[in-house]
Design a protein around this motif. Sequence first.
Motif, PDB file in Angstrom:
ATOM      1  N   ALA A 188       0.834  -1.205   0.000  1.00 50.28           N
ATOM      2  CA  ALA A 188       0.000   0.000   0.000  1.00 50.28           C
ATOM      3  C   ALA A 188       0.872   1.259   0.000  1.00 50.28           C
ATOM      4  O   ALA A 188       0.564   2.241  -0.680  1.00 50.28           O
ATOM      5  CB  ALA A 188      -0.923  -0.010   1.209  1.00 50.28           C
ATOM      6  N   THR A 189       1.971   1.225   0.727  1.00 49.06           N
ATOM      7  CA  THR A 189       2.859   2.391   0.846  1.00 49.06           C
ATOM      8  C   THR A 189       3.587   2.703  -0.453  1.00 49.06           C
ATOM      9  O   THR A 189       3.686   3.860  -0.850  1.00 49.06           O
ATOM     10  CB  THR A 189       3.866   2.178   1.993  1.00 49.06           C
ATOM     11  N   VAL A 190       4.109   1.680  -1.137  1.00 49.00           N
ATOM     12  CA  VAL A 190       4.902   1.951  -2.346  1.00 49.00           C
ATOM     13  C   VAL A 190       4.047   2.419  -3.522  1.00 49.00           C
ATOM     14  O   VAL A 190       4.588   2.852  -4.534  1.00 49.00           O
ATOM     15  CB  VAL A 190       5.783   0.753  -2.774  1.00 49.00           C
ATOM     16  N   LYS A 191       2.744   2.355  -3.379  1.00 43.26           N
ATOM     17  CA  LYS A 191       1.878   2.904  -4.427  1.00 43.26           C
ATOM     18  C   LYS A 191       1.864   4.441  -4.378  1.00 43.26           C
ATOM     19  O   LYS A 191       1.574   5.088  -5.369  1.00 43.26           O
ATOM     20  CB  LYS A 191       0.473   2.350  -4.301  1.00 43.26           C
ATOM     21  N   THR A 192       2.205   5.003  -3.225  1.00 40.38           N
ATOM     22  CA  THR A 192       2.170   6.456  -3.079  1.00 40.38           C
ATOM     23  C   THR A 192       3.536   7.071  -2.769  1.00 40.38           C
ATOM     24  O   THR A 192       3.689   8.282  -2.846  1.00 40.38           O
ATOM     25  CB  THR A 192       1.195   6.866  -1.958  1.00 40.38           C
ATOM     26  N   ARG A 193       4.508   6.270  -2.396  1.00 45.91           N
ATOM     27  CA  ARG A 193       5.845   6.769  -2.057  1.00 45.91           C
ATOM     28  C   ARG A 193       6.875   6.090  -2.947  1.00 45.91           C
ATOM     29  O   ARG A 193       6.705   4.945  -3.331  1.00 45.91           O
ATOM     30  CB  ARG A 193       6.188   6.429  -0.591  1.00 45.91           C
ATOM     31  N   LYS A 194       7.941   6.780  -3.234  1.00 44.22           N
ATOM     32  CA  LYS A 194       9.048   6.202  -3.990  1.00 44.22           C
ATOM     33  C   LYS A 194      10.320   6.395  -3.175  1.00 44.22           C
ATOM     34  O   LYS A 194      11.027   7.388  -3.319  1.00 44.22           O
ATOM     35  CB  LYS A 194       9.172   6.851  -5.359  1.00 44.22           C
ATOM     36  N   PRO A 195      10.609   5.449  -2.287  1.00 40.34           N
ATOM     37  CA  PRO A 195      11.774   5.605  -1.400  1.00 40.34           C
ATOM     38  C   PRO A 195      13.099   5.499  -2.149  1.00 40.34           C
ATOM     39  O   PRO A 195      13.176   4.910  -3.227  1.00 40.34           O
ATOM     40  CB  PRO A 195      11.624   4.441  -0.411  1.00 40.34           C
TER      41      PRO A 195
ATOM     42  N   THR B 259       9.093  -9.762  -6.198  1.00 35.96           N
ATOM     43  CA  THR B 259       8.490 -10.151  -7.475  1.00 35.96           C
ATOM     44  C   THR B 259       7.323  -9.229  -7.817  1.00 35.96           C
ATOM     45  O   THR B 259       7.193  -8.780  -8.961  1.00 35.96           O
ATOM     46  CB  THR B 259       8.008 -11.613  -7.411  1.00 35.96           C
ATOM     47  N   GLN B 260       6.493  -8.914  -6.819  1.00 29.84           N
ATOM     48  CA  GLN B 260       5.365  -8.018  -7.066  1.00 29.84           C
ATOM     49  C   GLN B 260       5.836  -6.623  -7.451  1.00 29.84           C
ATOM     50  O   GLN B 260       5.244  -5.979  -8.324  1.00 29.84           O
ATOM     51  CB  GLN B 260       4.462  -7.966  -5.842  1.00 29.84           C
ATOM     52  N   LEU B 261       6.900  -6.146  -6.824  1.00 28.86           N
ATOM     53  CA  LEU B 261       7.466  -4.839  -7.192  1.00 28.86           C
ATOM     54  C   LEU B 261       7.953  -4.849  -8.641  1.00 28.86           C
ATOM     55  O   LEU B 261       7.707  -3.910  -9.396  1.00 28.86           O
ATOM     56  CB  LEU B 261       8.639  -4.484  -6.284  1.00 28.86           C
ATOM     57  N   LYS B 262       8.650  -5.900  -8.992  1.00 27.48           N
ATOM     58  CA  LYS B 262       9.210  -6.007 -10.334  1.00 27.48           C
ATOM     59  C   LYS B 262       8.121  -6.107 -11.391  1.00 27.48           C
ATOM     60  O   LYS B 262       8.252  -5.552 -12.490  1.00 27.48           O
ATOM     61  CB  LYS B 262      10.129  -7.227 -10.405  1.00 27.48           C
ATOM     62  N   ASP B 263       7.043  -6.799 -11.081  1.00 30.22           N
ATOM     63  CA  ASP B 263       5.963  -7.013 -12.046  1.00 30.22           C
ATOM     64  C   ASP B 263       5.045  -5.798 -12.217  1.00 30.22           C
ATOM     65  O   ASP B 263       4.314  -5.718 -13.201  1.00 30.22           O
ATOM     66  CB  ASP B 263       5.117  -8.226 -11.651  1.00 30.22           C
ATOM     67  N   ASP B 264       5.072  -4.857 -11.295  1.00 32.51           N
ATOM     68  CA  ASP B 264       4.200  -3.687 -11.359  1.00 32.51           C
ATOM     69  C   ASP B 264       4.924  -2.551 -12.067  1.00 32.51           C
ATOM     70  O   ASP B 264       5.959  -2.076 -11.593  1.00 32.51           O
ATOM     71  CB  ASP B 264       3.804  -3.255  -9.941  1.00 32.51           C
TER      72      ASP B 264
END
Length: 76
Positions: A42-49, A68-73
């Motif tokens: 939920a956080t990485v949808k609105t923040r880019k650390p 894997t989910q990060l890479k696929d999105d």
Amino acid sequence: MILDDLVLLVDDDPVCQNILKIAVENLDYRFMGLLSGKDFLATVKTRKPALILIDVHLPDCSGFDLCTQLKDDPLT
């Protein structure tokens, strides 16, 4: 999204979170600790650390699955 000066840690161990928080803040970065994969996604949808650190063994998923989910999105 704008690249942030934020270090994001996903780890359910409060001791690890506290140690890393102190180290990161001493380097003039902001720190955000999350306890679960669900909160992280939920956080990485609105923040880019600037940096993401993920524990392999989380209570609700595997750290490998989160990667894997990060890479696929395409947004992340």
